[in-house]
Write a protein that holds these residues in place. Structure first.
Motif, PDB file in Angstrom:
ATOM      1  N   ASN A 290      -0.592  -0.244  -6.777  1.00 39.84           N
ATOM      2  CA  ASN A 290      -1.425   0.500  -5.912  1.00 39.84           C
ATOM      3  C   ASN A 290      -1.233   1.948  -5.947  1.00 39.84           C
ATOM      4  O   ASN A 290      -2.259   2.876  -5.776  1.00 39.84           O
ATOM      5  CB  ASN A 290      -1.311  -0.127  -4.408  1.00 39.84           C
ATOM      6  N   ASP A 291      -0.097   2.420  -6.192  1.00 39.63           N
ATOM      7  CA  ASP A 291       0.382   3.817  -6.131  1.00 39.63           C
ATOM      8  C   ASP A 291       0.668   4.338  -7.551  1.00 39.63           C
ATOM      9  O   ASP A 291       0.983   5.429  -7.755  1.00 39.63           O
ATOM     10  CB  ASP A 291       1.504   3.854  -5.129  1.00 39.63           C
TER      11      ASP A 291
ATOM     12  N   SER B 252       0.840  -1.304  -0.066  1.00 41.65           N
ATOM     13  CA  SER B 252      -0.189  -0.032   0.042  1.00 41.65           C
ATOM     14  C   SER B 252       0.888   1.164  -0.005  1.00 41.65           C
ATOM     15  O   SER B 252       2.209   1.198   0.353  1.00 41.65           O
ATOM     16  CB  SER B 252      -0.872   0.047   1.208  1.00 41.65           C
ATOM     17  N   ARG B 253       0.579   2.424  -0.301  1.00 43.49           N
ATOM     18  CA  ARG B 253       1.047   3.456  -0.334  1.00 43.49           C
ATOM     19  C   ARG B 253       1.577   3.941   1.175  1.00 43.49           C
ATOM     20  O   ARG B 253       2.345   4.998   1.243  1.00 43.49           O
ATOM     21  CB  ARG B 253       0.299   4.848  -0.889  1.00 43.49           C
TER      22      ARG B 253
ATOM     23  N   SER C 104       5.639   4.218  -0.754  1.00 45.63           N
ATOM     24  CA  SER C 104       4.676   5.367  -1.498  1.00 45.63           C
ATOM     25  C   SER C 104       5.609   6.218  -2.564  1.00 45.63           C
ATOM     26  O   SER C 104       6.588   6.417  -2.403  1.00 45.63           O
ATOM     27  CB  SER C 104       4.581   6.507  -0.196  1.00 45.63           C
TER      28      SER C 104
END
Length: 503
Positions: free
Chosen positions: A444-445, A98-99, A103
């Motif tokens: 995801n990002d 996930s971010r 990130s």
């Protein structure tokens, strides 16, 4: 005589010791974190020249690393310290994070020292407004955006009755800014000259101010920021954005109090509604203005650059112009040349040309980058400590799938042909992200605004193709060479393109 020399000698000695201590401290402060992986250019002892090459020739430097350390992780010396580059296959391993764990936005913010330039400001409200509300409503804005684009060309471009040189960097900045503002701040604000100036100037202040502040050691930046003029400008940009936006927000608030609210469908409304739904008490008008600056920065300049790259490619390969014009005319014949939302998906040749232009001229040669927010271990045993930025070398054309054809050739209809099979009709689109197309990131990002960018680019290019002939100045040969700034790929701003209005 002896008594006079003694204090002088002591002073000289003290100064020498102080200089030695200072040099040791500076050396310690400047020591960069290193990794146990090969360094590109390690055969040279001139580290400063390596750092300079990264700034001006990162594409060449990364090609050297790719060829010398094929399949291995390597690092590059940069003005910000060593940068770790991963083989592209590791994007699969980082994709699921996930971010909040790995990130892309934090990596970008770090590159521009976002804690000072104010872009290190992730907002769930802003991201949700882009990912959900903006993408859900894109089709509703096609005619509005087209109207703003036409207005800009009418009011900002010269008549172009004869061949006229146009500075695309300057003119398209206004076109994209106004078209984007129609969606971001609504119809009442999108032509406000002061707002457009503020929203476009902010990004330039961030870029310039960040680069100037990076010349100072991190320990000195808290103080040095007050000596960099652009950093002062950034704070002024935020204040001005709030001042300009406040009357619009007050007008909307009064309408709401009168219980006669007009239906608004723009980024202001979406962010306000999301904050209300979440019960976020920290979200006020100043925060809204700040987020508008960040949204504009993310959207305007990358979109403008993609349009310029595509126009340079078209001017260098004019054989594509007529087929694209025929496609535009064909899909809009039932609406007398006016674009509707369904037309954007029907312009498959234009979409293909945009994707091929971006494949050769990506926004960055390392579009997949992540800052590790937690410790991460890769399958080969490489440990990524918290706070480390890693990137994938994503612009190695050699790695394209064999079925794509010659990876180094420019084939504007490459992806149009690939989509000819019924099972592939919805693949290979400009805004699509995949392991083979990471121009908008991956996983995801990936860039949340890529569908918005795709629509904007198509609308502007369709307008230009339908209303103007264009070419490079006489004597120009081939496409202008891009300019590198670190991993960023920039179109040469000195190039003028001649425009002539079609009869």
């Amino acid at each position: 005589m002896h008594t006079l020399q003694t204090p002088i000698l002591w002073t000289v000695h003290a100064l020498g010791v102080a200089a030695l201590v200072a040099s040791i401290i500076i050396h310690i402060l400047r020591r960069s974190k290193s990794f146990d992986v090969p360094i590109v250019g390690v055969d040279t002892s001139d580290v400063d020249s390596l750092k300079s090459r990264y700034v001006q020739q990162a594409d060449t430097l990364l090609r050297e690393g790719y060829e010398k350390f094929t399949g291995d992780i390597f690092q590059v010396a940069t003005p910000d310290g060593p940068r770790v580059f991963l083989p592209r296959r590791f994007a699969h391993e980082l994709k699921p994070f996930s971010r909040h764990e790995a990130s892309g936005m934090k990596a970008l913010a770090d590159r521009h020292i976002g804690q000072y330039t104010t872009i290190d400001h992730e907002s769930d409200i802003m991201l949700s407004a882009i990912k959900i509300d903006l993408n859900r409503n894109l089709g509703n804005f096609v005619e509005d955006v087209q109207h703003e684009v036409a207005h800009c060309f009418t009011t900002q471009f010269p008549p172009c009755d004869e061949w006229t040189p146009i500075d695309l960097h300057d003119k398209l900045l206004r076109v994209v800014a106004q078209a984007s503002a129609r969606i971001f701040v609504g119809r009442h604000m999108c032509r406000n000259e002061e707002w457009l100036d503020c929203s476009t100037k902010f990004a330039l202040d961030v870029m310039t101010g960040g680069e100037k502040l990076k010349q100072w050691h991190p320990w000195l930046r808290p103080l040095a920021q007050y000596f960099v003029p652009e950093m002062t400008c950034i704070r002024g940009d935020h204040r001005r954005a709030f001042e300009l936006l406040l009357p619009e927000l007050e007008r909307r608030s009064k309408e709401s109090i009168r219980k006669e609210p007009k239906p608004y469908n723009d980024m202001i409304e979406w962010m306000q509604q999301r904050a209300k739904k979440l019960g976020d008490k920290t979200f006020d008008n100043k925060e809204l203005a700040n987020l508008q600056m960040l949204t504009a920065t993310a959207a305007i300049h990358t979109t403008r650059l993609a349009i310029i790259h595509a126009l340079y490619d078209l001017a260098a390969r004019p054989e594509y112009i007529e087929p694209l014009r025929r496609e535009i005319a064909e899909v809009t014949k039932s609406s007398n040349g006016t674009l509707r939302k369904q037309h954007l998906t029907q312009m498959k040749k234009l979409d293909s040309f945009m994707k091929e232009s971006q494949r050769h001229n990506p926004p960055s040669v390392a579009t997949f980058q992540r800052k590790a927010m937690i410790p991460i271990d890769l399958s080969n045993g490489f440990h990524i400590p918290t706070g480390t930025i890693v990137q994938c070398n994503t612009n190695m054309l050699d790695e394209a799938p064999a079925e794509w054809g010659d990876p180094h050739a420019f084939d504007g209809f490459r992806f149009y042909k690939l989509r000819s099979k019924p099972e592939d009709a919805n693949k290979f689109q400009f805004a699509s992200t995949s392991y083979d197309s990471m121009q908008f990131g991956f996983g995801n990002d990936a860039c949340p605004g890529r569908f918005f960018a795709s629509n904007q680019i198509k609308i502007v290019l369709a307008y230009i193709l339908s209303h103007y002939d264009f070419k490079f100045e006489d004597g120009a040969t081939g496409r202008p060479k891009n300019i590198m700034f670190e991993v960023n790929v920039l179109a040469d701003p000195t190039v003028k393109v001649l425009f002539k209005k079609m009869q």
